[in-house]
Write a protein that holds these residues in place. Structure first.
Motif, PDB file in Angstrom:
ATOM      1  N   HIS A  19       0.590  -1.204  -0.377  1.00 30.40           N
ATOM      2  CA  HIS A  19       0.015  -0.118  -0.071  1.00 30.40           C
ATOM      3  C   HIS A  19       0.413   0.872  -0.196  1.00 30.40           C
ATOM      4  CE1 HIS A  19      -3.618   2.492   0.709  1.00 30.40           C
ATOM      5  NE2 HIS A  19      -2.853   2.633   1.838  1.00 30.40           N
ATOM      6  N   GLY A  20       0.729   1.929  -1.128  1.00 39.02           N
ATOM      7  CA  GLY A  20       1.504   3.357  -0.754  1.00 39.02           C
ATOM      8  C   GLY A  20       2.564   3.047  -1.904  1.00 39.02           C
ATOM      9  N   ASP A  33      10.102   2.515   0.354  1.00 34.58           N
ATOM     10  CA  ASP A  33      10.099   1.067   1.181  1.00 34.58           C
ATOM     11  C   ASP A  33       8.885   1.355   2.472  1.00 34.58           C
ATOM     12  OD1 ASP A  33      10.510  -1.762   2.069  1.00 34.58           O
ATOM     13  OD2 ASP A  33      11.458  -0.796   3.941  1.00 34.58           O
ATOM     14  N   VAL A  34       7.572  -0.024   2.164  1.00 39.78           N
ATOM     15  CA  VAL A  34       7.066   0.179   3.108  1.00 39.78           C
ATOM     16  C   VAL A  34       6.417  -0.683   3.496  1.00 39.78           C
ATOM     17  CG1 VAL A  34       4.208  -0.070   3.533  1.00 39.78           C
ATOM     18  CG2 VAL A  34       5.530   1.515   1.625  1.00 39.78           C
ATOM     19  N   GLN A  35       6.117  -0.870   5.430  1.00 39.33           N
ATOM     20  CA  GLN A  35       6.725  -1.971   6.349  1.00 39.33           C
ATOM     21  C   GLN A  35       5.812  -1.915   6.970  1.00 39.33           C
ATOM     22  OE1 GLN A  35      10.367  -1.474   9.121  1.00 39.33           O
ATOM     23  NE2 GLN A  35       9.555  -3.547  10.164  1.00 39.33           N
ATOM     24  N   VAL A  36       5.377  -3.294   7.681  1.00 37.95           N
ATOM     25  CA  VAL A  36       3.860  -3.559   7.765  1.00 37.95           C
ATOM     26  C   VAL A  36       4.945  -3.242   9.539  1.00 37.95           C
ATOM     27  CG1 VAL A  36       1.553  -4.757   8.553  1.00 37.95           C
ATOM     28  CG2 VAL A  36       3.027  -4.082   6.362  1.00 37.95           C
ATOM     29  N   PHE A  49      10.394   6.965   3.067  1.00 33.25           N
ATOM     30  CA  PHE A  49      10.519   7.756   1.432  1.00 33.25           C
ATOM     31  C   PHE A  49      11.264   9.382   1.567  1.00 33.25           C
ATOM     32  CE2 PHE A  49       7.610  10.058   4.806  1.00 33.25           C
ATOM     33  CZ  PHE A  49       8.351  11.483   4.115  1.00 33.25           C
ATOM     34  N   ASP A  50      12.525   9.567   0.260  1.00 37.30           N
ATOM     35  CA  ASP A  50      12.832  10.352   0.050  1.00 37.30           C
ATOM     36  C   ASP A  50      12.286  11.568  -0.353  1.00 37.30           C
ATOM     37  OD1 ASP A  50      14.890   9.207   0.541  1.00 37.30           O
ATOM     38  OD2 ASP A  50      15.021   8.586  -1.967  1.00 37.30           O
ATOM     39  N   GLY A 147      -1.233  13.923  10.429  1.00 37.46           N
ATOM     40  CA  GLY A 147       0.196  13.641  10.479  1.00 37.46           C
ATOM     41  C   GLY A 147      -0.077  12.381  10.985  1.00 37.46           C
ATOM     42  N   SER A 148      -0.411  11.319  11.481  1.00 40.87           N
ATOM     43  CA  SER A 148      -0.276   9.895  11.710  1.00 40.87           C
ATOM     44  C   SER A 148      -1.294   9.138  11.174  1.00 40.87           C
ATOM     45  CB  SER A 148       0.249  10.079  13.030  1.00 40.87           C
ATOM     46  OG  SER A 148      -1.266  10.481  14.089  1.00 40.87           O
ATOM     47  N   VAL A 149      -2.683   9.355  10.830  1.00 43.79           N
ATOM     48  CA  VAL A 149      -4.378   8.299  10.929  1.00 43.79           C
ATOM     49  C   VAL A 149      -4.777   8.599   9.499  1.00 43.79           C
ATOM     50  CG1 VAL A 149      -6.011   7.907  10.688  1.00 43.79           C
ATOM     51  CG2 VAL A 149      -4.578   8.605  13.006  1.00 43.79           C
ATOM     52  N   THR A 150      -4.457   7.727   8.765  1.00 43.92           N
ATOM     53  CA  THR A 150      -5.012   7.736   7.084  1.00 43.92           C
ATOM     54  C   THR A 150      -6.698   8.353   7.397  1.00 43.92           C
ATOM     55  OG1 THR A 150      -5.511   5.378   6.669  1.00 43.92           O
ATOM     56  CG2 THR A 150      -3.203   6.579   6.421  1.00 43.92           C
TER      57      THR A 150
END
Length: 222
Positions: A19-20, A33-36, A49-50, A147-150
């Motif tokens: 996701h993303g 990278d995306v880590q669960v 992310f850069d 800031g933290s919740v989608t």
């Protein structure tokens, strides 16, 4: 094998780490990278992310996001009686963060869970207040804690017919541990409860202030 990635988690989901990753809408952001971190009921991810700053230099950033899905909320109003229909229920996060008893007064709300926003808010209104909602008015869509919740929350309003016998009863889904009290309040009383701190829920405050500024009670709240 990891639940939620290679094999289904308890909600049957896989591929949650993808996701993303394919986002391309902002050329100043490159997902690395995306880590669960957790995927129990909702999903907690850490994304690397850069990011290119305004002066042109790039930096590598990491952010944690909490994905609980999108939701909808509804203000039920009765203009002839100058009342609104709200709920009161226990909210553990508020309780552990300083609310005296954790019992928050709120507008009806819930997650979409695969439904459209309108379908979801009719479902939640019926579950939480016992009212079947007909035509609804869409107000706006808001990121509540970006800031933290989608989560993006869809805001609606709809009229209801006053039936005092239903106010004060308990509703909600027993298998989800819900114990929701229905409150019918004069609109001006609800506004005063914002000022006093008795209503401290953001979505409810936003709906009541909309009703006072642009909505059904703009002529009586000034």
């Amino acid at each position: 094998m990891t639940a939620g990635i290679d094999v289904p988690d308890r909600r049957g989901r896989t591929g949650l780490d993808r996701h993303g990753r394919e986002l391309t809408g902002n050329p100043r952001v490159r997902i690395v990278d995306v880590q669960v971190l957790s995927c129990d009921w909702s999903v907690l991810r850490k994304t690397t992310f850069d990011y290119r700053h305004g002066d042109g230099h790039w930096s590598r950033e990491q952010r944690e996001t909490y994905d609980r899905g999108d939701g909808a909320t509804l203000l039920l109003h009765n203009v002839p009686c100058s009342t609104v229909l709200l709920t009161r229920q226990f909210r553990l996060p508020a309780y552990v963060n300083g609310h005296p008893d954790g019992m928050l007064i709120e507008a009806a709300a819930g997650l979409l869970e695969g439904d459209t926003a309108e379908e979801a808010i009719r479902r939640e209104a019926a579950e939480e207040t016992g009212r079947r909602v007909g035509e609804v008015e869409h107000i706006f869509d808001v990121y509540m804690s970006p800031g933290s919740v989608t989560e993006r929350l869809h805001f609606f309003a709809a009229p209801y017919e006053s039936t005092t016998a239903q106010a004060g009863e308990t509703r909600g889904l027993a298998d989800e541990g819900e114990d929701i009290e229905v409150l019918e309040l004069p609109f001006l009383t609800a506004l005063a409860m914002i000022r006093s701190g008795e209503i401290a829920d953001a979505k409810t405050i936003m709906l009541l202030q909309w009703a006072a500024l642009d909505g059904p009670f703009k002529n009586i709240s000034r």
